[in-house]
Design a protein around this motif. Structure first.
Motif, PDB file in Angstrom:
ATOM      1  N   LEU A 163      82.570 -59.259 -76.602  1.00 57.14           N
ATOM      2  CA  LEU A 163      81.956 -60.483 -77.102  1.00 57.14           C
ATOM      3  C   LEU A 163      82.942 -61.621 -76.936  1.00 57.14           C
ATOM      4  O   LEU A 163      84.064 -61.563 -77.448  1.00 57.14           O
ATOM      5  CB  LEU A 163      81.586 -60.332 -78.580  1.00 57.14           C
ATOM      6  CG  LEU A 163      80.951 -61.562 -79.232  1.00 57.14           C
ATOM      7  CD1 LEU A 163      79.604 -61.885 -78.582  1.00 57.14           C
ATOM      8  CD2 LEU A 163      80.796 -61.364 -80.734  1.00 57.14           C
ATOM      9  N   ALA A 215      74.596 -62.003 -72.161  1.00 57.00           N
ATOM     10  CA  ALA A 215      73.778 -62.040 -73.373  1.00 57.00           C
ATOM     11  C   ALA A 215      74.291 -63.167 -74.272  1.00 57.00           C
ATOM     12  O   ALA A 215      75.130 -62.944 -75.149  1.00 57.00           O
ATOM     13  CB  ALA A 215      73.841 -60.695 -74.088  1.00 57.00           C
ATOM     14  N   GLY A 269      78.688 -60.440 -74.176  1.00 58.78           N
ATOM     15  CA  GLY A 269      77.920 -61.404 -74.954  1.00 58.78           C
ATOM     16  C   GLY A 269      78.741 -62.662 -75.134  1.00 58.78           C
ATOM     17  O   GLY A 269      79.966 -62.657 -74.956  1.00 58.78           O
TER      18      GLY A 269
END
Length: 485
Positions: free
Chosen positions: A15, A93, A69
């Motif tokens: 992330l 994402a 992400g």
């Protein structure tokens, strides 16, 4: 070095959190000076939008096959819409949080004859209140990732970074930070930080001697509760420094075209390799190689697994290991290459027993563009075309041998009964710039030629090398076996 980890890059779950921005480029020619002021007039011929800042870090991870992400702040404007669309096309994402009162950060550049004429920055600094919106979103999505990478460009999105790091560490995540602040206490708890030499000096690092550099780096990470520092040192390469060890990596000897985004490539590659299970020292070595590749390209470039594999070829030959792009990922890799402006060449065949004619033919095909895709008939297709005794070598073995050639970038199987043993449908999926066929065919007889021509591409027919054929090799082998018996 565990090069087999290159086959496991899609296991990395990362992330990225930080300052996202839109990089916009206007390209055109300059032929005169404006009558209104002593400035060049650029006649704009094309417009290009790219992911910038933390979004470029996420893009680097996506191009390395990592699951990525992205959390960031955008405005309620057209630039935010454009950035969101770019991230979707990059298979990222994104969890972008919209702030109504401030614009999406955008860097707009006018380029003429490969030179930047002017850059226009559209930005306002986000507040801590805005950053806390990201903190709340981080808590919601954190369980989906193993690594959290904070990309700080000092635009305000990470104003609450202390709380963000604490949240990530309490959830058992590995935290990496590309820092911007000279106050390293903001990054307490991080497992890795990746300052450049100038940022290191601003934070209090001493560079009078190698020992002084090492000692001050260790003091900084100890004082600020940081696990390790990867110090990027420009032409001196980079150094991984922790409390008990220091590993130096010399800069890769490549012609430097543009250092833009090199830091993004370093931390993105480091995180992806760690996420694939590579040991820290090996992960840094690969990140160093990736940086050398990135600075040899123009603009904020990305690096692919195939490029890393080729650059690390001397090691791969020693270990007998080889990176082969998984069939399921090839179309995605081709799309990324197209986004980078690379010219795609396509050819196809059975390649049952690789011989000198094949090698020369594939090298000629590759010379026509930047990347070569080989469509490979599957086993059932070859049996239908060549008879029940073929293929001699199964699909996986043929694909492995082909992908090991320097001229071949990707191999994709085809040949279901529905495809009628031609690559026409595959060619439509790829839409190559150049379609190459060996033999004495007319263009009208080549499967997929009509599609390539309709898309503005070219079709080339290459002559085969006389005396080289798989069937001939098989016959020679049979004769040799008969003579011995």
């Amino acid at each position: 070095m565990e090069f087999s980890r290159l086959q496991k890059l899609n296991q990395a779950r990362v992330l990225v959190v930080g300052d996202v921005m839109l990089d916009r480029y206007w390209h055109g020619d300059t032929g005169r000076i404006s009558p209104e002021a002593p400035v060049p007039v650029v006649k704009v011929s094309s417009l290009e939008d790219k992911a910038g800042g933390a979004a470029n870090v996420a893009k680097n991870i996506a191009h390395l096959d990592g699951q990525v992400g992205l959390l960031g702040l955008i405005g309620e404007d057209d630039n935010g819409v454009s950035l969101t669309r770019i991230l979707e096309s990059e298979k990222i994402a994104s969890q972008l949080v919209t702030v109504e009162e401030l614009p999406t950060i955008a860097k707009m550049r006018v380029i003429s004859r490969h030179q930047q004429v002017v850059r226009l920055d559209l930005e306002e600094t986000f507040s801590e209140q805005h950053s806390r919106l990201l903190l709340a979103r981080l808590e919601q999505v954190l369980d989906d990732y193993d690594f959290v990478l904070f990309s700080d460009y000092n635009k305000g999105a990470l104003s609450a970074i202390k709380e963000m790091i604490a949240l990530a560490k309490s959830a058992g995540k590995t935290v990496l930070i590309d820092p911007k602040s000279s106050d390293l206490s903001l990054y307490r708890g991080a497992d890795y930080i990746t300052p450049n030499l100038n940022e290191f000096k601003l934070a209090g690092g001493q560079v009078g001697s190698e020992q002084e550099l090492t000692d001050s780096a260790r003091q900084l990470i100890a004082d600020n509760g940081i696990g390790a520092m990867l110090l990027t040192r420009s032409e001196q390469g980079m150094s991984l420094i922790c409390a008990t060890e220091k590993h130096d990596f010399p800069a890769q000897v490549l012609e430097v075209s543009d250092v833009t985004g090199a830091g993004d490539t370093v931390i993105a590659t480091l995180t992806t390799m760690l996420g694939a299970g590579m040991a820290p020292k090996d992960a840094v070595e690969v990140a160093n190689i990736a940086a050398g590749i990135a600075v040899s390209k123009l603009g904020a470039a990305t690096v692919s697994p195939e490029e890393l594999s080729r650059k690390m070829g001397q090691y791969l030959r020693q270990t007998g290991e080889h990176y082969q792009t998984p069939f399921d990922d090839v179309l995605k890799h081709i799309a990324f290459a197209k986004q980078n402006g690379e010219k795609i060449v396509f050819t196809n065949g059975c390649f049952d027993i690789l011989h000198a004619g094949h090698v020369r033919y594939l090298a000629q095909a590759k010379s026509m563009g930047d990347r070569l895709v080989v469509g490979l008939n599957n086993d059932e297709s070859i049996t239908r075309l060549k008879g029940p005794q073929r293929p001699i070598n199964a699909l996986k073995e043929r694909a492995m041998v082909l992908s090991a050639l320097a001229s071949v970038d990707w191999v994709i199987p085809f040949g279901s009964e529905a495809e009628n043993d031609t690559p026409a449908k595959l060619i439509e999926q790829i839409s190559p710039d150049i379609l190459v066929k060996g033999g004495d065919y007319k263009v009208s007889e080549i499967a997929g030629a009509d599609h390539v021509l309709s898309q503005g591409g070219h079709v080339e027919v290459l002559a085969f090398l006389d005396g080289c054929s798989t069937s001939g090799i098989i016959e020679k082998a049979k004769l040799g076996k008969t003579a011995k018996s």
